[in-house]
Motif scaffolding. Structure first.
Motif, PDB file in Angstrom:
ATOM      1  N   TYR A   1       0.870  -1.177   0.000  1.00 46.68           N
ATOM      2  CA  TYR A   1       0.000   0.000   0.000  1.00 46.68           C
ATOM      3  C   TYR A   1       0.901   1.219   0.000  1.00 46.68           C
ATOM      4  CZ  TYR A   1       0.875   0.773   4.978  1.00 46.68           C
ATOM      5  OH  TYR A   1       1.468   1.039   6.167  1.00 46.68           O
TER       6      TYR A   1
ATOM      7  N   VAL B   1       2.281   3.699   1.760  1.00 45.45           N
ATOM      8  CA  VAL B   1       3.470   3.953   2.560  1.00 45.45           C
ATOM      9  C   VAL B   1       4.503   2.834   2.437  1.00 45.45           C
ATOM     10  CG1 VAL B   1       4.310   4.390   4.885  1.00 45.45           C
ATOM     11  CG2 VAL B   1       2.109   5.292   4.184  1.00 45.45           C
TER      12      VAL B   1
ATOM     13  N   MET C   1       5.420  11.606  -2.277  1.00 46.63           N
ATOM     14  CA  MET C   1       4.069  11.061  -2.248  1.00 46.63           C
ATOM     15  C   MET C   1       3.354  11.315  -3.573  1.00 46.63           C
ATOM     16  SD  MET C   1       3.046   9.568   0.383  1.00 46.63           S
ATOM     17  CE  MET C   1       2.062   9.578   1.832  1.00 46.63           C
TER      18      MET C   1
ATOM     19  N   HIS D   1       1.883   8.361  -5.969  1.00 42.45           N
ATOM     20  CA  HIS D   1       0.449   8.160  -6.153  1.00 42.45           C
ATOM     21  C   HIS D   1       0.029   8.414  -7.591  1.00 42.45           C
ATOM     22  CE1 HIS D   1      -1.236   6.894  -2.414  1.00 42.45           C
ATOM     23  NE2 HIS D   1      -0.442   7.728  -1.751  1.00 42.45           N
TER      24      HIS D   1
ATOM     25  N   GLU E   1      -3.034   4.215  13.420  1.00 41.74           N
ATOM     26  CA  GLU E   1      -1.883   5.013  13.006  1.00 41.74           C
ATOM     27  C   GLU E   1      -2.209   5.884  11.799  1.00 41.74           C
ATOM     28  OE1 GLU E   1       0.657   1.780  12.276  1.00 41.74           O
ATOM     29  OE2 GLU E   1      -0.402   1.208  10.452  1.00 41.74           O
ATOM     30  N   ARG E   2      -3.371   5.624  11.203  1.00 41.12           N
ATOM     31  CA  ARG E   2      -3.813   6.453  10.089  1.00 41.12           C
ATOM     32  C   ARG E   2      -5.012   7.305  10.496  1.00 41.12           C
ATOM     33  NH1 ARG E   2      -1.925   4.272   5.220  1.00 41.12           N
ATOM     34  NH2 ARG E   2      -3.748   4.783   4.016  1.00 41.12           N
TER      35      ARG E   2
ATOM     36  N   ARG F   1      -8.243   6.417   8.667  1.00 43.30           N
ATOM     37  CA  ARG F   1      -8.353   6.370   7.204  1.00 43.30           C
ATOM     38  C   ARG F   1      -8.036   4.972   6.705  1.00 43.30           C
ATOM     39  NH1 ARG F   1      -8.535  11.048   9.888  1.00 43.30           N
ATOM     40  NH2 ARG F   1      -8.441  12.890   8.573  1.00 43.30           N
ATOM     41  N   PRO F   2      -8.785   4.535   5.701  1.00 44.97           N
ATOM     42  CA  PRO F   2      -8.567   3.165   5.211  1.00 44.97           C
ATOM     43  C   PRO F   2      -7.277   3.044   4.414  1.00 44.97           C
ATOM     44  CG  PRO F   2     -10.139   4.279   3.821  1.00 44.97           C
ATOM     45  CD  PRO F   2      -9.830   5.227   4.944  1.00 44.97           C
ATOM     46  N   ARG F   3      -6.791   1.829   4.369  1.00 46.87           N
ATOM     47  CA  ARG F   3      -5.667   1.524   3.489  1.00 46.87           C
ATOM     48  C   ARG F   3      -6.195   1.027   2.164  1.00 46.87           C
ATOM     49  NH1 ARG F   3      -1.739  -1.679   7.496  1.00 46.87           N
ATOM     50  NH2 ARG F   3      -0.690   0.142   8.327  1.00 46.87           N
ATOM     51  N   LYS F   4      -5.366   1.138   1.162  1.00 46.33           N
ATOM     52  CA  LYS F   4      -5.736   0.546  -0.109  1.00 46.33           C
ATOM     53  C   LYS F   4      -4.554  -0.307  -0.544  1.00 46.33           C
ATOM     54  CE  LYS F   4      -8.423   2.236  -3.934  1.00 46.33           C
ATOM     55  NZ  LYS F   4      -8.649   3.384  -4.816  1.00 46.33           N
TER      56      LYS F   4
ATOM     57  N   ASP G   1      -9.447   9.248   0.400  1.00 45.91           N
ATOM     58  CA  ASP G   1      -9.358   8.573   1.696  1.00 45.91           C
ATOM     59  C   ASP G   1      -8.039   7.854   1.902  1.00 45.91           C
ATOM     60  OD1 ASP G   1     -11.707   9.460   2.654  1.00 45.91           O
ATOM     61  OD2 ASP G   1     -12.867   7.668   2.138  1.00 45.91           O
ATOM     62  N   HIS G   2      -7.655   7.026   0.946  1.00 46.39           N
ATOM     63  CA  HIS G   2      -6.460   6.230   1.237  1.00 46.39           C
ATOM     64  C   HIS G   2      -5.173   7.035   1.079  1.00 46.39           C
ATOM     65  CE1 HIS G   2      -6.391   5.462  -3.138  1.00 46.39           C
ATOM     66  NE2 HIS G   2      -5.106   5.300  -2.968  1.00 46.39           N
ATOM     67  N   ILE G   3      -5.189   8.035   0.192  1.00 46.08           N
ATOM     68  CA  ILE G   3      -3.985   8.872   0.094  1.00 46.08           C
ATOM     69  C   ILE G   3      -3.832   9.691   1.367  1.00 46.08           C
ATOM     70  CG2 ILE G   3      -2.844  10.732  -1.167  1.00 46.08           C
ATOM     71  CD1 ILE G   3      -4.000   9.744  -3.692  1.00 46.08           C
ATOM     72  N   GLU G   4      -4.968  10.182   1.878  1.00 47.80           N
ATOM     73  CA  GLU G   4      -4.918  10.915   3.133  1.00 47.80           C
ATOM     74  C   GLU G   4      -4.380  10.018   4.244  1.00 47.80           C
ATOM     75  OE1 GLU G   4      -8.036  14.097   4.258  1.00 47.80           O
ATOM     76  OE2 GLU G   4      -8.528  12.339   5.456  1.00 47.80           O
ATOM     77  N   GLY G   5      -4.808   8.773   4.229  1.00 50.93           N
ATOM     78  CA  GLY G   5      -4.292   7.816   5.213  1.00 50.93           C
ATOM     79  C   GLY G   5      -2.785   7.676   5.112  1.00 50.93           C
ATOM     80  N   ASP G   6      -2.290   7.540   3.888  1.00 50.86           N
ATOM     81  CA  ASP G   6      -0.831   7.442   3.682  1.00 50.86           C
ATOM     82  C   ASP G   6      -0.134   8.684   4.209  1.00 50.86           C
ATOM     83  OD1 ASP G   6      -1.170   5.021   2.539  1.00 50.86           O
ATOM     84  OD2 ASP G   6      -0.858   5.671   0.476  1.00 50.86           O
ATOM     85  N   LEU G   7      -0.723   9.834   3.869  1.00 53.91           N
ATOM     86  CA  LEU G   7      -0.116  11.099   4.307  1.00 53.91           C
ATOM     87  C   LEU G   7      -0.017  11.142   5.824  1.00 53.91           C
ATOM     88  CD1 LEU G   7      -1.864  13.698   1.968  1.00 53.91           C
ATOM     89  CD2 LEU G   7       0.583  13.304   2.147  1.00 53.91           C
ATOM     90  N   ILE G   8      -1.100  10.746   6.487  1.00 53.36           N
ATOM     91  CA  ILE G   8      -1.135  10.824   7.950  1.00 53.36           C
ATOM     92  C   ILE G   8      -0.160   9.828   8.559  1.00 53.36           C
ATOM     93  CG2 ILE G   8      -2.590  10.407   9.960  1.00 53.36           C
ATOM     94  CD1 ILE G   8      -4.910  11.541   8.303  1.00 53.36           C
ATOM     95  N   GLU G   9      -0.122   8.626   7.983  1.00 50.75           N
ATOM     96  CA  GLU G   9       0.788   7.611   8.514  1.00 50.75           C
ATOM     97  C   GLU G   9       2.231   8.098   8.438  1.00 50.75           C
ATOM     98  OE1 GLU G   9      -0.034   3.706   7.014  1.00 50.75           O
ATOM     99  OE2 GLU G   9       1.909   2.953   7.695  1.00 50.75           O
ATOM    100  N   VAL G  10       2.591   8.659   7.267  1.00 46.85           N
ATOM    101  CA  VAL G  10       3.943   9.193   7.111  1.00 46.85           C
ATOM    102  C   VAL G  10       4.160  10.353   8.074  1.00 46.85           C
ATOM    103  CG1 VAL G  10       5.452  10.434   5.519  1.00 46.85           C
ATOM    104  CG2 VAL G  10       4.222   8.428   4.748  1.00 46.85           C
TER     105      VAL G  10
ATOM    106  N   LEU H   1       2.732  10.997  11.005  1.00 47.95           N
ATOM    107  CA  LEU H   1       2.895  10.597  12.411  1.00 47.95           C
ATOM    108  C   LEU H   1       4.264   9.970  12.642  1.00 47.95           C
ATOM    109  CD1 LEU H   1      -0.680   9.276  13.206  1.00 47.95           C
ATOM    110  CD2 LEU H   1       0.347  11.460  13.812  1.00 47.95           C
TER     111      LEU H   1
ATOM    112  N   ARG I   1       6.929  10.842  11.087  1.00 51.05           N
ATOM    113  CA  ARG I   1       7.896  11.940  11.112  1.00 51.05           C
ATOM    114  C   ARG I   1       7.812  12.718  12.416  1.00 51.05           C
ATOM    115  NH1 ARG I   1       6.523  13.964   5.155  1.00 51.05           N
ATOM    116  NH2 ARG I   1       7.870  12.570   3.964  1.00 51.05           N
TER     117      ARG I   1
END
Lengths: 115, 191
Positions: free
Chosen positions: A25, A27, A43, A47, A69-70, A73-76, B34-43, B45, B47
Motif C-alpha cells: 500500500y 506507505v 508522495m 500516487h 496510526e492512520r 483512514r482506510p488503506r488501499k 481517503d487512502h492517500i490521506e491515510g498514507d499522508l497521515i501515517e507518514v 505521524l 515523522r
C-alpha cells in the motif's frame, strides 16, 4: 508485437508492488523503494504512478482496514494483475535482448581490471 | 470518512496542519482522497516521532503540494452546465452535410469557387510578401534607394527601371553616403 506502455518510475513501482506481494500500500511501497534504491520518493510522484498503473490495468486495488496510526483512514492495497505481469515480463525481455545484443568488448571496457 | 473514530484515537496525538488537509480534500479526486490521506497521515505521524512536529508539519505541506498534479486532482465538478453545447454544434454539422448532399451541383460550384478564391488569395499573399522582401537582407534596408527616371511625354508617363551610368556622379551629393552601379548599369544610392 503488442506494446506495453510502462514508464521508468512506473516500472519501479510495479516491481515493488510485486515484491511486497500482499502488503503493498502507499506507505509500504514508498518505504520499500526508498530503502532499496536509496532515493527519496515523493508522495505525489508515487500516487500519480499508482493511478496511471491502475488506469492501464496493470494493478488493481483492494480496500484494506482502517487503523489507528492512520487516524481512521482506510488503506488501499495494490495487487499486480495478469496484464501487469505480462507488462513487466515484456519490459524485462526487451532489456535482456538489448543486453545480449551488446558486443562483449563494450562490456569489457566497462569493467576495467578484467582481462 | 469516519471522523468520530479518528477523534477517539487522537487524544494527545498531533494532527497534520488543518489548512493543508482541507486544501488536499478540496482538490483531490474523491475516489483517491481517503487512502492517500491515510498514507499522508501515517507518514506524518512517523515523522512527528522522528523529527518533531514542526518538521513534520512542513513536510506534510510539501507532500500535499507535490500531490497537486493531474491524475490526483479530481474532475472539476460542473455536471449541470456545459461550456460548449456539443449537441447543438453536432446538429449544425449534420444539417450542413445534408444540405451539401441534397444540392450537389450548387455545393460543388460553391466549394470550388471558395477554394479557388482562397487559393488565389494565398498565392497573391505569397507573391506580394516575396516582392516586399526585395533587398531586405541589407542592414540599413530603409536607406537604400535606386535611381530611376520618370519620363513625361505629356499625356503618358513612363518609369524606367534603370538609368544611364552617366548619372553615377550624382551619388556624390551631400546627403548620399555611397553608391554603386548595379549590374543593370543603374546607379544605386544610399543615404
Amino acid at each position: 508485437m503488442k506494446k506495453y506502455q510502462l514508464g521508468e518510475f512506473e516500472e519501479l513501482v510495479i516491481l515493488t508492488i510485486a515484491i511486497l506481494h500482499n502488503r503493498a500500500y502507499g506507505v509500504s511501497i514508498k518505504n520499500e523503494i526508498e530503502s532499496r534504491l536509496a532515493r527519496s520518493v515523493s508522495m505525489g510522484a508515487m500516487h500519480a504512478a499508482l493511478v496511471r498503473l491502475e488506469e492501464k490495468g496493470y494493478i488493481k486495488s483492494v480496500d484494506g482496514e482502517a487503523t489507528e496510526e492512520r487516524l481512521g483512514r482506510p488503506r488501499k492495497y495494490f495487487q499486480i494483475t495478469a496484464l501487469g505481469k505480462k507488462a513487466i515480463a515484456y519490459s524485462k525481455s526487451i532489456r535482456d535482448e538489448l543486453w545480449k545484443a551488446i558486443p562483449r568488448i563494450v562490456l569489457e571496457v566497462m569493467t576495467p581490471g578484467k582481462g | 470518512m469516519n471522523r468520530s473514530k479518528a477523534d477517539i484515537g487522537m487524544k494527545n496525538r498531533s494532527t497534520p496542519p488543518r489548512i493543508a488537509m482541507r486544501f488536499f480534500r478540496w482538490y483531490c479526486d474523491p475516489r483517491l482522497a481517503d487512502h492517500i490521506e491515510g498514507d499522508l497521515i501515517e507518514v506524518y505521524l512517523g515523522r512527528v516521532k522522528k523529527d518533531g512536529q514542526r518538521t513534520a508539519d512542513w513536510r506534510f505541506l510539501i507532500d500535499v503540494l507535490m500531490l497537486f498534479r493531474p491524475g490526483i486532482i479530481g474532475p472539476i465538478a460542473v455536471t449541470h452546465f456545459e461550456l460548449i453545447n456539443t449537441n447543438m454544434i453536432r446538429n449544425y454539422v449534420v444539417v450542413a452535410f445534408r444540405n451539401l448532399v441534397r444540392h450537389k451541383l450548387f455545393a460543388t460550384i460553391n466549394i470550388m469557387g471558395l477554394s479557388l478564391g482562397v487559393t488565389v488569395c494565398v498565392l497573391i499573399t505569397l507573391f506580394v510578401t516575396h516582392e516586399m522582401s526585395y533587398d531586405s537582407f541589407h542592414e540599413n534596408e530603409a536607406r537604400i534607394f535606386k535611381m530611376r527616371a520618370e519620363i513625361n511625354y505629356g499625356r503618358q508617363i513612363i518609369y524606367t527601371p534603370s538609368m544611364s551610368p552617366a548619372f553615377g556622379p550624382y551619388w556624390q551629393m551631400p546627403l548620399v553616403r555611397s553608391g554603386i552601379l548595379s549590374a543593370s548599369g543603374s546607379p544605386d544610392v544610399s543615404w
